[in-house]
Design an enzyme around this catalytic site. Structure first.
Site, mmCIF file in Angstrom:
data_model
loop_
_atom_site.group_PDB
_atom_site.id
_atom_site.type_symbol
_atom_site.label_atom_id
_atom_site.label_comp_id
_atom_site.label_asym_id
_atom_site.label_seq_id
_atom_site.Cartn_x
_atom_site.Cartn_y
_atom_site.Cartn_z
ATOM 1 N N ASP A 112 -73.304 2.423 -18.661
ATOM 2 C CA ASP A 112 -72.208 1.648 -19.219
ATOM 3 C C ASP A 112 -71.090 1.632 -18.185
ATOM 4 O O ASP A 112 -70.748 2.669 -17.613
ATOM 5 C CB ASP A 112 -71.718 2.329 -20.509
ATOM 6 N N ASP A 220 -68.757 -3.236 -20.149
ATOM 7 C CA ASP A 220 -67.909 -3.235 -21.340
ATOM 8 C C ASP A 220 -66.818 -4.305 -21.246
ATOM 9 O O ASP A 220 -66.114 -4.387 -20.230
ATOM 10 C CB ASP A 220 -67.264 -1.844 -21.439
ATOM 11 N N GLU A 278 -70.766 -7.476 -21.636
ATOM 12 C CA GLU A 278 -70.356 -7.557 -23.046
ATOM 13 C C GLU A 278 -69.170 -8.506 -23.114
ATOM 14 O O GLU A 278 -68.149 -8.268 -22.476
ATOM 15 C CB GLU A 278 -69.967 -6.178 -23.582
ATOM 16 N N HIS A 351 -73.717 0.278 -31.026
ATOM 17 C CA HIS A 351 -72.882 1.366 -31.542
ATOM 18 C C HIS A 351 -71.589 0.865 -32.181
ATOM 19 O O HIS A 351 -70.819 1.674 -32.692
ATOM 20 C CB HIS A 351 -72.564 2.319 -30.390
ATOM 21 N N ASP A 352 -71.328 -0.433 -32.114
ATOM 22 C CA ASP A 352 -70.110 -1.004 -32.706
ATOM 23 C C ASP A 352 -70.384 -1.755 -34.008
ATOM 24 O O ASP A 352 -69.448 -2.277 -34.614
ATOM 25 C CB ASP A 352 -69.468 -2.018 -31.741
HETATM 26 O O1 ISL Z 1 -66.321 -3.302 -32.535
HETATM 27 C C1 ISL Z 1 -65.327 -3.966 -32.317
HETATM 28 C C2 ISL Z 1 -64.198 -3.931 -33.188
HETATM 29 O O2 ISL Z 1 -64.576 -4.540 -34.382
HETATM 30 C C3 ISL Z 1 -65.219 -4.810 -31.170
HETATM 31 O O3 ISL Z 1 -64.055 -5.486 -31.121
HETATM 32 C C4 ISL Z 1 -65.322 -3.924 -29.960
HETATM 33 O O4 ISL Z 1 -64.182 -3.155 -29.840
HETATM 34 C C5 ISL Z 1 -65.497 -4.814 -28.773
HETATM 35 O O5 ISL Z 1 -66.755 -5.357 -28.942
HETATM 36 C C6 ISL Z 1 -65.460 -4.052 -27.482
HETATM 37 O O6 ISL Z 1 -66.376 -3.029 -27.491
HETATM 38 C C7 ISL Z 1 -66.498 -2.223 -26.375
HETATM 39 O O7 ISL Z 1 -65.260 -1.815 -25.850
HETATM 40 C C8 ISL Z 1 -64.473 -0.942 -26.656
HETATM 41 C C9 ISL Z 1 -65.281 0.216 -27.248
HETATM 42 O O8 ISL Z 1 -64.538 0.829 -28.270
HETATM 43 C C10 ISL Z 1 -66.603 -0.251 -27.817
HETATM 44 O O9 ISL Z 1 -67.348 0.853 -28.284
HETATM 45 C C11 ISL Z 1 -67.296 -0.988 -26.726
HETATM 46 O O10 ISL Z 1 -68.603 -1.370 -27.075
HETATM 47 C C12 ISL Z 1 -63.400 -0.413 -25.770
HETATM 48 O O11 ISL Z 1 -63.963 0.149 -24.617
#
Ligand code: ISL
Length: 586
Positions: A112, A220, A278, A351-352
């Site tokens: 990541d 990310d 992402e 994971h989100d």
């Molecule tokens: O899951 C979300 C909130 O509902 C998304 O907005 C998420 O924060 C967004 O997809 C970005 O995600 C990534 O960056 C974030 C981190 O918290 C997430 O786990 C990651 O996948 C910040 O680094």
């Protein structure tokens, strides 16, 4: 797989620049995967001990969520040292062992890459915040208070943008009397990509990981790295409160330039790698640009269309029920849009996101059928499929009913803010039960022993009590199980070129709840038909081209021949595929 065979497979892949078209990626969220030392948190030795689960499943790539040094304000997405492993997860030597062990099984490793922001404890930020004339001051976004307001008081924030994790994106910093920007938590200050030194430092770090043996990056929120530099206010929402500033940082003015530069500086001249960006909020038109090989940016992106479908007018935590057909329509839009030059990432879970069988399927009445139907329709599309840990056994949402059960910063902030706005705790908890990221983060259910075999200690987040019923041990080798279905659908991609390279066309099956599509490559044709609803449904349409086709997968009892199978209503969540081919490997 013997080492030689694994090496052969890896080098054969390297020879084909788009090897990832036939690959399947498995995401490990290390915190929740397998604990090896009894502290209740998963770790790298734990991942290593379970690598054969991945190999048995047949996946080609392991994407490891962040294991870098971090204060863990956002479970590792807040990095304080990009070149070391957090002691919670192990050591760099453990990671080297994991890379070697994965490679020995023919599995590539994707790290990541979290470079939109660092932790506020990263030495770069510690320096940046130390004085206004520190050489690293400009590595982050610092702004004075809004004129006419008392510094550090409500209203003095430089803009009205809202953070992804509730509240303002600005944090007041006493030391130098300015605010810094954080699109996420206040412990995740945004890096200033306008500064070439920042970009150089990031590229150097990326090369360091590639030289160490990793095979690519999941980037990310990579579409947030370029901001409109004067950071203007966004239109204020009618009801008051913080505004949506995304127009000024999603797909910003220099984004493509930065990605192309990264490609030149980091990836050019190397082979066998995979990159996935992402990109929340990305449109199909933008995704085409990111993934056009001629532009040399990234191999594929994660789009968010289908995981936003159920967000209600009140936002993510006030979800609405999807109508049957909405998911299929969204996938079809993306398949059609990226048909020619682009490439899709295919995912239901990460994971989100809440667990797909609970969110898009029916985890009460048709748990097994809906988990396997969703796997079928996802994996047989054109694109690179991703499996998120536990998805392959149909893990469900967590039954958390109490705020004390939650750990995620997004959920905890949301709860505090919702209650401050006057929402009831019960209603707020209902939204979180459906949508919290912690649903995805409960420990992997390996077996029915204590804590599902995840840890001998106290798990950092409670194990789902349905581990007694849903686990890897209960499904391994069991015909018709979710796990065996995933193994079978993954094998189809490796065994049949049409799955990797065929075109995609949605077929009209009369009922929007029926997702029927075909994939075509030369004389090879694959037909996929699924009932994505909890009621029996008729699939009408002309399937005569498949009269002689061989069924290659099905999740319920069905007549083997297409025309017989579709002559009767399809059972709830029934899904099957048929192959018609001049090729003998059917
Ligand atoms: O899951 C979300 C909130 O509902 C998304 O907005 C998420 O924060 C967004 O997809 C970005 O995600 C990534 O960056 C974030 C981190 O918290 C997430 O786990 C990651 O996948 C910040 O680094």
């Amino acid at each position: 797989m013997p080492r030689d065979a694994a090496d052969d497979r890896l080098s054969a892949w390297a020879a084909r620049p788009d090897w990832w078209r036939r690959a399947v990626v498995y995401q490990v969220y290390p915190r929740s995967f397998q604990d090896s030392d009894g502290d209740g948190v998963g770790d790298l030795r734990g991942v290593l001990s379970r690598l054969d689960h991945l190999a048995d499943l047949g996946v080609d790539v392991l994407w490891l969520s962040p294991i870098y040094r971090s204060p863990h304000a956002d479970n590792g997405y807040d990095i304080s040292d990009y070149r070391d492993v957090d002691p919670l997860f192990g050591t760099l030597a453990d990671l080297d062992d994991l890379i070697a062990a994965a490679h020995a099984r023919g599995i590539r490793i994707v790290m990541d890459l979290v470079v939109n922001h660092t932790s506020d404890e990263h030495p770069w930020f510690v320096e940046s915040r130390s004085s206004r004339d520190n050489p690293k001051r400009d590595w982050y976004w610092w702004r004075p208070p809004r004129p006419g307001h008392d510094p550090g008081t409500p209203g003095a924030e430089p803009t009205n943008w809202e953070s992804f994790f509730s509240g303002s994106v600005w944090q007041w910093d006493e030391t130098t009397g300015e605010y810094y920007l954080h699109l996420f938590d206040r412990k995740q200050p945004d890096l200033n990509w306008e500064n070439p030194e920042v970009r150089r430092a990031v590229y150097e770090m990326m090369r360091w990981w590639l030289d160490r043996g990793v095979d690519g990056f999941r980037m990310d929120v990579i579409n947030l790295i370029s901001k409109v530099v004067d950071l203007p206010d966004a239109p204020a929402p009618p009801g008051g409160g913080w505004a949506d500033g995304s127009a000024f940082y999603v797909g910003g003015p220099r984004l493509h330039e930065f990605l192309q530069e990264m490609h030149r500086e980091v990836f050019a001249g190397r082979s066998g790698l995979i990159t996935v960006g992402e990109t929340p909020g990305v449109t199909t038109a933008e995704a085409l640009l990111f993934t056009d090989p001629a532009r040399a940016e990234v191999d594929m992106v994660f789009q968010f269309d289908h995981v936003g479908l159920d967000h209600g007018p009140g936002g993510k935590f006030a979800p609405r029920r999807l109508e049957p057909g909405e998911l299929a329509a969204s996938f079809t839009r993306w398949q059609d849009a990226l048909a020619d030059t682009g490439w899709n990432s295919l995912y239901l879970a990460n994971h989100d996101q809440a667990r797909p069988v609970s969110r898009f399927g029916d985890d009460e009445r048709y748990w097994r059928e809906s988990a396997t139907a969703l796997a079928t329709i996802l994996h047989l599309q054109r694109g690179t499929p991703y499996v998120y840990q536990g998805e392959e056994i149909g893990m469900t949402n967590a039954p958390f009913a109490d705020i004390d059960a939650y750990r995620d910063v997004e959920s905890l902030n949301h709860y505090a803010e919702a209650l401050a706005r006057g929402s009831s705790p019960d209603e707020t908890l209902r939204g979180m039960a459906a949508m919290s990221r912690d649903n995805a983060r409960t420990p992997v259910q390996w077996d029915a022993t204590a804590h599902a075999g995840f840890t001998t200690g106290e798990p950092w987040l409670a194990v789902n009590p349905n581990a007694a019923r849903i686990s890897v041990a209960a499904q391994r080798g069991v015909d018709g199980s979710v796990l065996e279905h995933y193994r079978a659908v993954i094998a189809l991609r490796h065994d049949h070129d049409v799955v990797a390279d065929g075109t995609f066309s949605r077929l009209d099956a009369g009922d929007p709840a029926i997702f029927a599509y075909e994939r075509v490559l030369g004389t090879e044709r694959l037909l996929v038909v699924a009932n994505l609803s909890s009621e029996p449904r008729d699939a009408t349409g002309d399937f005569s081209a498949y009269a002689e086709a061989v069924r290659v997968i099905a999740n319920v009892d069905l007549p083997g021949r297409v025309l017989d199978a579709l002559a009767q209503p399809l059972a709830p969540w029934a899904a099957a595929a048929w192959l018609s081919s001049g090729d003998a490997n059917a």
